[in-house]
Design a protein around this motif. Structure first.
Motif, PDB file in Angstrom:
ATOM      1  N   UNK A 185      19.384  20.783 -36.549  1.00  0.00           N
ATOM      2  CA  UNK A 185      20.325  21.893 -36.639  1.00  0.00           C
ATOM      3  C   UNK A 185      21.484  21.675 -35.677  1.00  0.00           C
ATOM      4  N   UNK A 196      35.930  21.735 -37.683  1.00  0.00           N
ATOM      5  CA  UNK A 196      36.786  22.911 -37.461  1.00  0.00           C
ATOM      6  C   UNK A 196      36.044  23.905 -36.575  1.00  0.00           C
ATOM      7  N   UNK A 199      36.116  27.762 -37.527  1.00  0.00           N
ATOM      8  CA  UNK A 199      35.280  28.081 -38.670  1.00  0.00           C
ATOM      9  C   UNK A 199      33.809  28.012 -38.284  1.00  0.00           C
ATOM     10  N   UNK A 200      33.463  27.015 -37.470  1.00  0.00           N
ATOM     11  CA  UNK A 200      32.077  26.885 -37.034  1.00  0.00           C
ATOM     12  C   UNK A 200      31.606  28.178 -36.371  1.00  0.00           C
ATOM     13  N   UNK A 201      32.443  28.732 -35.509  1.00  0.00           N
ATOM     14  CA  UNK A 201      32.122  30.002 -34.850  1.00  0.00           C
ATOM     15  C   UNK A 201      31.890  31.095 -35.878  1.00  0.00           C
ATOM     16  N   UNK A 202      32.763  31.114 -36.876  1.00  0.00           N
ATOM     17  CA  UNK A 202      32.697  32.154 -37.893  1.00  0.00           C
ATOM     18  C   UNK A 202      31.429  32.026 -38.731  1.00  0.00           C
ATOM     19  N   UNK A 203      30.840  30.839 -38.748  1.00  0.00           N
ATOM     20  CA  UNK A 203      29.615  30.645 -39.523  1.00  0.00           C
ATOM     21  C   UNK A 203      28.372  30.780 -38.646  1.00  0.00           C
ATOM     22  N   UNK A 204      28.556  31.281 -37.434  1.00  0.00           N
ATOM     23  CA  UNK A 204      27.397  31.554 -36.601  1.00  0.00           C
ATOM     24  C   UNK A 204      26.975  30.420 -35.691  1.00  0.00           C
ATOM     25  N   UNK A 205      27.793  29.354 -35.576  1.00  0.00           N
ATOM     26  CA  UNK A 205      27.437  28.257 -34.675  1.00  0.00           C
ATOM     27  C   UNK A 205      27.808  28.664 -33.242  1.00  0.00           C
ATOM     28  N   UNK A 206      26.845  28.661 -32.315  1.00  0.00           N
ATOM     29  CA  UNK A 206      27.172  28.978 -30.918  1.00  0.00           C
ATOM     30  C   UNK A 206      27.920  27.795 -30.299  1.00  0.00           C
TER      31      UNK A 206
ATOM     32  N   UNK B  51      35.763  40.353 -36.639  1.00  0.00           N
ATOM     33  CA  UNK B  51      34.936  39.171 -36.382  1.00  0.00           C
ATOM     34  C   UNK B  51      34.951  38.774 -34.905  1.00  0.00           C
ATOM     35  N   UNK B  53      37.459  37.655 -33.159  1.00  0.00           N
ATOM     36  CA  UNK B  53      38.336  36.545 -32.801  1.00  0.00           C
ATOM     37  C   UNK B  53      39.357  37.003 -31.765  1.00  0.00           C
ATOM     38  N   UNK B  73      31.971  35.875 -31.434  1.00  0.00           N
ATOM     39  CA  UNK B  73      32.151  35.694 -32.871  1.00  0.00           C
ATOM     40  C   UNK B  73      30.886  35.181 -33.555  1.00  0.00           C
ATOM     41  N   UNK B  74      30.248  34.162 -32.956  1.00  0.00           N
ATOM     42  CA  UNK B  74      29.102  33.571 -33.637  1.00  0.00           C
ATOM     43  C   UNK B  74      27.933  34.549 -33.724  1.00  0.00           C
ATOM     44  N   UNK B  77      28.443  36.892 -36.572  1.00  0.00           N
ATOM     45  CA  UNK B  77      28.024  36.289 -37.833  1.00  0.00           C
ATOM     46  C   UNK B  77      26.514  36.386 -37.977  1.00  0.00           C
ATOM     47  N   UNK B  78      25.818  36.124 -36.886  1.00  0.00           N
ATOM     48  CA  UNK B  78      24.353  36.104 -36.973  1.00  0.00           C
ATOM     49  C   UNK B  78      23.763  37.482 -37.280  1.00  0.00           C
ATOM     50  N   UNK B  83      32.937  35.830 -42.979  1.00  0.00           N
ATOM     51  CA  UNK B  83      34.338  35.883 -43.355  1.00  0.00           C
ATOM     52  C   UNK B  83      34.723  34.647 -44.146  1.00  0.00           C
ATOM     53  N   UNK B  85      38.064  32.630 -45.144  1.00  0.00           N
ATOM     54  CA  UNK B  85      39.439  32.597 -44.641  1.00  0.00           C
ATOM     55  C   UNK B  85      40.468  32.612 -45.761  1.00  0.00           C
ATOM     56  N   UNK B  89      39.437  26.735 -44.833  1.00  0.00           N
ATOM     57  CA  UNK B  89      39.175  25.870 -43.685  1.00  0.00           C
ATOM     58  C   UNK B  89      37.858  25.147 -43.905  1.00  0.00           C
ATOM     59  N   UNK B 103      26.475  26.964 -42.875  1.00  0.00           N
ATOM     60  CA  UNK B 103      26.393  28.425 -42.925  1.00  0.00           C
ATOM     61  C   UNK B 103      24.957  28.897 -43.027  1.00  0.00           C
ATOM     62  N   UNK B 106      22.868  28.489 -39.626  1.00  0.00           N
ATOM     63  CA  UNK B 106      23.188  29.259 -38.434  1.00  0.00           C
ATOM     64  C   UNK B 106      23.261  30.753 -38.672  1.00  0.00           C
ATOM     65  N   UNK B 150      30.135  29.315 -48.491  1.00  0.00           N
ATOM     66  CA  UNK B 150      29.748  29.070 -47.112  1.00  0.00           C
ATOM     67  C   UNK B 150      29.505  30.391 -46.395  1.00  0.00           C
ATOM     68  N   UNK B 151      30.365  31.375 -46.682  1.00  0.00           N
ATOM     69  CA  UNK B 151      30.214  32.676 -46.028  1.00  0.00           C
ATOM     70  C   UNK B 151      28.928  33.371 -46.485  1.00  0.00           C
ATOM     71  N   UNK B 154      25.449  32.427 -45.054  1.00  0.00           N
ATOM     72  CA  UNK B 154      24.994  32.952 -43.762  1.00  0.00           C
ATOM     73  C   UNK B 154      24.187  34.237 -43.946  1.00  0.00           C
TER      74      UNK B 154
END
Lengths: 323, 244
Positions: A185, A196, A199-206, B51, B53, B73-74, B77-78, B83, B85, B89, B103, B106, B150-151, B154
């Protein structure tokens, strides 16, 4: 990868391991040293790749970790007053040096990883310059006059054979770590950061935690190699380990082989060392010029490295034709 | 119906510029909501605030009854905010499946393994044919679907979709609308920014209109398109009234 190529690949690795295990008995001490150097540099490149290749943070200053590992081990072994001729005497100094590098890397990780791209690269170059100056000028560290390290090589063993096996084992360890990361993971998270970060942050990656973890791990592995390298030198000054070319070689070997892949750094190191140390060993007066030319050519022809070149273009075309 | 997202007095000031002023909103579970307004009205800013940001200047945003405060932010999402974009991206060097797998790994909400969740998201978005292509080889329309896939991988409770239909041709727009409907049927609340008024009025049950960082109207599609504030700020006068 289908079952058969995978089996072939595994068989190939097993054969390489078997050859590697018995090689020092059959080749000259010079060639044993060449292969030992390959193990070390392939280890360095693979360790660099965990940060630079996976998370995309290109460090131009990894030589700092290498030097800290070497001098850390030297200071600790001097303080312990370890006796020569005992491999076990290496354990504490190397472990201590690893801890020093880990703490140092963890301390600078958060501020320095806020920089991205070229700014991070330059900042790391700065870190390595600062470390170099400190090691050189703080007399307690002793990089200016140089330090001695007691040889841990047991009596009756040739030093190059001893270090051959140590560096070989370390390379194996680093490849296994790289492999485990790439498949986990964390590996996916690091690749997402490279591609990116927002985007990684937005997908939940710490992202912050992952960047710091890969930075510290990459630095620590380089530090361990530095500590062992210090032992193999026996006597070293600042210029022996805190060398700009060590930090640059890690990057060049990764680029040549294929950055961000598991085997690219190893392959790149093998190609470059074979060219410079074996093919060009008879042309010492012009070998740097030719090496430089080869690097420029390879980067022009295969910007994503040997593995990237075959993966991206030939291989996809080949697979599509086969379908 | 429980409340998924609630904003009270949401305000964002950049230096001297008020980008978002005292905006209130309430989204109930399972709906498809619209967010419209002229360029620069603050639609993307609002999504950036939700989100995490950007930090809020004042006001509060609560998700599922829990104030988000300064949560990273992360983490948002969890706990279920995803989101897509406006400008796609993708992770260009990774395949579509790998993009979506990130996605799925995580987000931490779906059931089953990450690759099962990723495959399900790819089916929902209609990306089966390109699952093993690298994202950098895809067309704009396919990249939009990838953003959505991808969104939703999650496992979000709320999907913020920033202009998913921008740059799509009419048949791709129809596919996207169908995709969003099926996402909603799987239990995800959707908040949609869209300029294509036909798409918005077709899919949204309730629409928020903002202009220059303020909410100027809120209501059903019918109420909103006939609201004089909305017409003057965004839609423009009907042709006959200009002629008259």
């Amino acid at each position: 990868m289908t079952a058969t190529p995978r089996k072939l690949f595994l068989a190939f690795i097993v054969v390489l391991l078997a050859i590697g295990a018995v090689l020092p008995g059959y080749v000259s001490p010079y060639h044993t040293r060449v292969v030992m150097g390959f193990f070390m540099f392939a280890g360095l490149a693979s360790a660099w790749n965990i940060l630079g290749g996976f998370s995309g943070y290109w460090s131009f200053g990894h030589a700092a970790f290498f030097g800290m590992g070497a001098f850390g081990a030297a200071k600790i072994s001097t303080a312990l007053g370890a006796a020569a001729g005992s491999p076990a005497a290496m354990i504490l100094p190397v472990a201590g040096a690893t801890l020093i590098v880990a703490v140092f890397a963890a301390l600078i990780a958060y501020p320095i990883l806020r920089l991205r791209g070229i700014f991070f690269a330059i900042a790391m170059l700065g870190v390595s310059q600062v470390v170099t100056e400190l090691v050189n000028n703080v007399s307690w560290i002793g990089g200016g006059v140089g330090v001695f390290m007691p040889s841990p090589v047991p009596a009756g063993t040739r030093p190059e054979v001893f270090y051959y096996y140590i560096f070989g084992a370390l390379l194996l360890l680093i490849i296994l770590v790289t492999y485990a990361i790439r498949r986990s993971k964390i590996g996916y998270g690091l690749l997402a950061i490279r591609e990116d970060e927002d985007t990684a942050k937005m997908l939940g990656v710490p992202t912050e935690h992952y960047k710091i973890a890969s930075f510290v791990l990459s630095g620590v592995l380089v530090g361990i190699l530095g500590a062992v390298y210090g032992y193999s030198l026996g006597y070293m000054s600042t210029g022996s380990v805190l060398r700009l070319d060590i930090g640059l070689n890690m990057i060049v070997f990764c680029i040549i082989g294929g950055i961000g892949t598991i085997w690219g750094p190893v392959l790149g190191t093998a190609i470059m060392l074979f060219i410079t140390q074996v093919l060009l060993s008879g042309f010492l007066d012009i070998h740097l010029m030719i090496t430089g030319g080869i690097v420029v050519l390879m980067i022009l022809l295969m910007p994503s490295g040997v593995l990237g070149f075959f993966n991206a273009k030939r291989w996809i075309r080949f697979r599509e034709r086969a379908r | 119906m429980s409340v998924v997202l609630q904003g009270t007095g949401v305000t964002k000031i950049f230096g001297g510029l008020t980008a978002m002023a005292e905006v209130d909103f309430t989204l109930e579970e399972g709906g498809i909501y619209g967010l419209i307004g002229p360029n620069g009205a603050g639609k993307s800013t609002l999504f950036n605030l939700i989100t995490g940001y950007y930090p809020l200047t004042s006001g509060d945003i609560a998700f599922g009854g829990r104030s988000l405060g300064t949560m990273a932010t992360y983490r948002r999402n969890q706990i279920g905010i995803a989101r897509a974009f406006q400008i796609s991206k993708p992770f260009p060097a990774l395949t579509v499946l790998e993009n979506v797998t990130v996605g799925a790994m995580f987000g931490g909400h779906g059931r089953g393994s990450a690759s099962d969740i990723a495959r399900h998201a790819i089916r929902t978005a209609g990306l089966e044919d390109v699952a093993h292509r690298h994202a950098q080889e895809l067309t704009v329309g396919t990249l939009r679907k990838l953003e959505i896939a991808r969104a939703i991988a999650t496992g979000p409770k709320l999907l913020l979709a920033d202009e998913p239909c921008a740059g799509l041709n009419p048949s791709e727009t129809v596919e996207m609308v169908a995709c969003l409907r099926s996402v909603r049927e799987q239990g995800t609340t959707i908040w949609l920014v869209e300029h294509d008024m036909r798409a918005v009025t077709q899919v949204c049950e309730r629409i928020f209109v903002i202009d220059a960082g303020r909410k100027v109207a809120e209501g059903t599609p019918d109420e909103v398109v006939n609201d004089p504030h909305v017409i003057s700020a965004y839609l423009g006068e009907p042709a006959e009234s200009i002629l008259a």
